[in-house]
Design a protein around this motif. Structure first.
Motif, PDB file in Angstrom:
ATOM      1  N   VAL A  67    -105.788  53.221 -40.740  1.00 45.51           N
ATOM      2  CA  VAL A  67    -105.926  54.071 -39.553  1.00 45.51           C
ATOM      3  C   VAL A  67    -104.671  53.915 -38.709  1.00 45.51           C
ATOM      4  N   VAL A  68    -104.096  55.053 -38.300  1.00 47.83           N
ATOM      5  CA  VAL A  68    -102.895  55.039 -37.481  1.00 47.83           C
ATOM      6  C   VAL A  68    -103.140  55.850 -36.221  1.00 47.83           C
ATOM      7  N   THR A  69    -102.899  55.239 -35.048  1.00 46.48           N
ATOM      8  CA  THR A  69    -102.938  55.960 -33.777  1.00 46.48           C
ATOM      9  C   THR A  69    -101.565  55.838 -33.125  1.00 46.48           C
ATOM     10  N   ASP A  70    -101.448  56.314 -31.903  1.00 46.74           N
ATOM     11  CA  ASP A  70    -100.165  56.228 -31.220  1.00 46.74           C
ATOM     12  C   ASP A  70     -99.792  54.795 -30.883  1.00 46.74           C
ATOM     13  N   LEU A  71    -100.793  53.886 -30.775  1.00 43.17           N
ATOM     14  CA  LEU A  71    -100.528  52.497 -30.416  1.00 43.17           C
ATOM     15  C   LEU A  71    -100.867  51.498 -31.511  1.00 43.17           C
ATOM     16  N   LEU A  72    -101.748  51.859 -32.431  1.00 40.01           N
ATOM     17  CA  LEU A  72    -102.292  50.891 -33.387  1.00 40.01           C
ATOM     18  C   LEU A  72    -102.030  51.299 -34.827  1.00 40.01           C
ATOM     19  N   ASP A  73    -101.868  50.293 -35.671  1.00 40.64           N
ATOM     20  CA  ASP A  73    -101.797  50.459 -37.115  1.00 40.64           C
ATOM     21  C   ASP A  73    -102.844  49.517 -37.697  1.00 40.64           C
ATOM     22  N   VAL A  74    -103.946  50.089 -38.224  1.00 38.27           N
ATOM     23  CA  VAL A  74    -105.165  49.323 -38.479  1.00 38.27           C
ATOM     24  C   VAL A  74    -105.575  49.406 -39.941  1.00 38.27           C
ATOM     25  N   ASP A  75    -106.099  48.286 -40.460  1.00 41.89           N
ATOM     26  CA  ASP A  75    -106.768  48.258 -41.756  1.00 41.89           C
ATOM     27  C   ASP A  75    -108.209  47.828 -41.565  1.00 41.89           C
ATOM     28  N   ILE A  76    -109.131  48.624 -42.093  1.00 38.73           N
ATOM     29  CA  ILE A  76    -110.564  48.300 -42.099  1.00 38.73           C
ATOM     30  C   ILE A  76    -110.976  48.109 -43.546  1.00 38.73           C
ATOM     31  N   ASP A  77    -111.727  47.050 -43.819  1.00 42.95           N
ATOM     32  CA  ASP A  77    -112.180  46.784 -45.180  1.00 42.95           C
ATOM     33  C   ASP A  77    -113.638  47.193 -45.310  1.00 42.95           C
ATOM     34  N   THR A  78    -113.960  47.852 -46.425  1.00 41.05           N
ATOM     35  CA  THR A  78    -115.360  48.252 -46.627  1.00 41.05           C
ATOM     36  C   THR A  78    -116.259  47.039 -46.869  1.00 41.05           C
TER      37      THR A  78
END
Length: 551
Positions: A82-93
């Protein structure tokens, strides 16, 4: 009191403060990682468990088919980026965990500004992840060891889009459907984590949301020249307010504290992760525990359940903040979150100083020049007191030969010497305490400003000029510390000591201070340098005026 001796005492006090501040730890020593042991046959049993539901049990272990490999790494299935203007995120199932949070506005290093600083990471050597789930009086609840399904593996906040939803789904054997939703917003480090529950079973459903942070205790080096930065747990309650819970505390005993509102967080230099309930009237419980393998958990769970009749739907969740300790952002969150900007015990002085520093930065656009301007303003505020101090020192310097003659004449009669010395002070209208009061008053201001420059994330990677590219790091060429030491030496030579011992110590003090400041952040050294120059200039003007008889 001999002002030379007074100056020496104050300098020694400041050196002792720096030594103590560099060595002291906020609580007890951080526990070191334990030795790796042979993996247990039931590796799931060693994994961090969910908190117990009020009056109920924890969810059962994941099915054997989902047992993790025998490694220190967390189990993993499918990653959702997931990429937003402030964050670069990984979510694991696996568990629906937030496994990585990169802060796009805060580069990891100055050398590569395109690489975000990873606040959360599932790297086993520096584990720090956010977990959440539901618990209840049964076993079939989705929690941080449940394997979810996802329809997409990449999401990005588009231009003009203010909100982004990422959904994970799971269905229990009893027919209850769950959607674990992450809600991201533009220009925000707050992520809403919630469960949307559809009760398709034939009986009432009730469950409790929990959110927790799992991390290893990083190895900290408390050397002589290291700065005392707290890394560990923090909780806030309306009754006890801001309270640090160190890793050593978590290892020693588990915390279980019922609370209305409040929050739980993991704090480190410049950054914080925090679980905050959706309402400050929410009933919950703060908890901590040691998860083994140098892993520690701090979390918040609701103690009032979401209740759904058959055929009904509902939702429950919390807000998760993972970002910098920017005072303006934190002040808009839950009560007390702005306290995570750690200014020490003199916050009541440090906070106004920071606000003034921030205001000046808004005018000049450079944190280095803002520090210089703030130093000038502080010196101006103390100008009358410093004037009294330097005038007293100048008068003491003038009568020094008479005091020396008096001491030689009276010999060992200390009582008579002290009496005649006081009479001499009275005739010359000298108040020996006039040199003491300004220094005593300014010490708390200095310490408060020390913490402002040390604890403000705004200083991180903030450039000044020329070779100073990061005011939060040491001067790479040690130019500022050397200049600071030279300015201190010059100031001391303007008011030379009256006896050989003091002269030797006065000569050593600039060297000692320079040695300390070689490894201190450039912003702190800049403040000391400017302060020394202003003080030397003011002292020179006053002494010149005294010598010419104008005062």
């Amino acid at each position: 009191m001999d002002n030379n001796r007074l100056f020496l005492y104050v300098a020694l006090v400041l050196v002792l403060f720096l030594i103590w501040d560099a060595w002291q730890k906020d609580h007890r020593p951080v526990p070191q990682p334990t030795a790796q042991t042979a993996p247990a046959k039931d590796t799931e049993a060693a994994a961090p468990s969910a908190p117990a539901a009020p009056g109920g049990s924890t969810p059962s272990a994941a099915p054997a088919s989902h047992a993790p490999a025998q490694t220190a790494e967390l189990p993993s299935k499918t990653r959702i980026h997931v990429v937003t203007d402030l964050l670069d995120v990984d979510i694991d199932t696996y568990g629906g965990d937030l496994r990585k949070v990169g802060l796009r506005k805060y580069p990891a290093t100055l050398k590569d500004k395109n690489v975000p600083f990873d606040l959360l990471s599932d790297d086993p050597a520096n584990l720090y992840v956010a977990q959440s789930g539901l618990i209840g009086r049964g076993k079939d609840y989705p929690y941080h060891r449940t394997v979810y399904r996802a329809s997409k593996t990449r999401y990005e906040l588009a231009n003009g889009q203010n909100q982004l939803n990422v959904d994970l789904s799971w269905r229990s054997p009893e027919g209850v459907s769950y959607v674990k939703r992450y809600v991201f917003h533009r220009n925000s480090y707050v992520v809403r984590v919630e469960y949307r529950v559809s009760n398709h079973s034939r009986k009432n459903w009730e469950g409790y949301f929990y959110g927790q942070l799992l991390r290893t205790a990083p190895e900290q080096h408390h050397g002589l020249f290291s700065l005392p930065i707290y890394i560990g747990g923090v909780i806030y309650t309306p009754e006890d307010q801001y309270e640090k819970i160190s890793f050593a505390d978590m290892k020693k005993h588990e915390l279980r504290r019922d609370v209305t509102g409040g929050w739980a967080a993991m704090l480190q230099h410049y950054f914080v992760g925090s679980w905050m309930p959706e309402s400050e009237k929410a009933k919950g419980q703060l908890y901590t525990n040691s998860a083994g393998e140098n892993r520690f958990i701090i979390g918040y769970k609701y103690t009032t359940p979401l209740v759904l009749a058959p055929g009904k739907t509902g939702s429950t969740g919390m807000d998760l903040y993972t970002g910098p300790t920017e005072h303006a952002r934190l002040a808009k969150l839950a009560t007390g979150m702005d306290r995570t900007v750690d200014f020490g015990r003199l916050t009541f002085i440090a906070s106004p100083l920071f606000q003034l520093l921030k205001f000046i930065h808004g005018l000049v656009g450079n944190w280095g020049w803002a520090i210089i301007a703030l130093t000038v303003l502080i010196k101006a505020a103390f100008f009358p007191l410093n004037n009294a101090q330097f005038k007293s020192m100048a008068k003491m310097k003038k009568i020094a030969p008479r005091l020396k003659e008096l001491k030689e004449r009276l010999g060992g009669d200390k009582e008579r010497y002290n009496r005649e010395m006081m009479e001499l002070y009275k005739r010359e209208k000298i108040n020996p305490m006039a040199g003491c009061l300004p220094i005593v008053i300014q010490i708390p201001v200095f310490i408060a400003l020390y913490w402002v420059l040390l604890g403000s994330v705004e200083m991180r990677q903030a450039p000044f000029m020329f070779w100073i590219h990061d005011l939060s790091a040491r001067d790479p060429y040690f130019v500022l510390p050397v200049l600071m030491g030279a300015s201190m030496f010059f100031s001391m030579m303007m008011n030379p000591a009256s006896d050989p011992m003091q002269r030797r110590i006065f000569m050593a003090m600039p060297i000692v201070f320079t040695g300390f400041f070689l490894f201190f952040p450039a912003g702190l050294v800049l403040y000391w340098l400017v302060n020394n120059l202003l003080q030397a200039g003011q002292q020179w003007l006053i002494m010149r005026s005294m010598d010419s008889g104008k005062t």
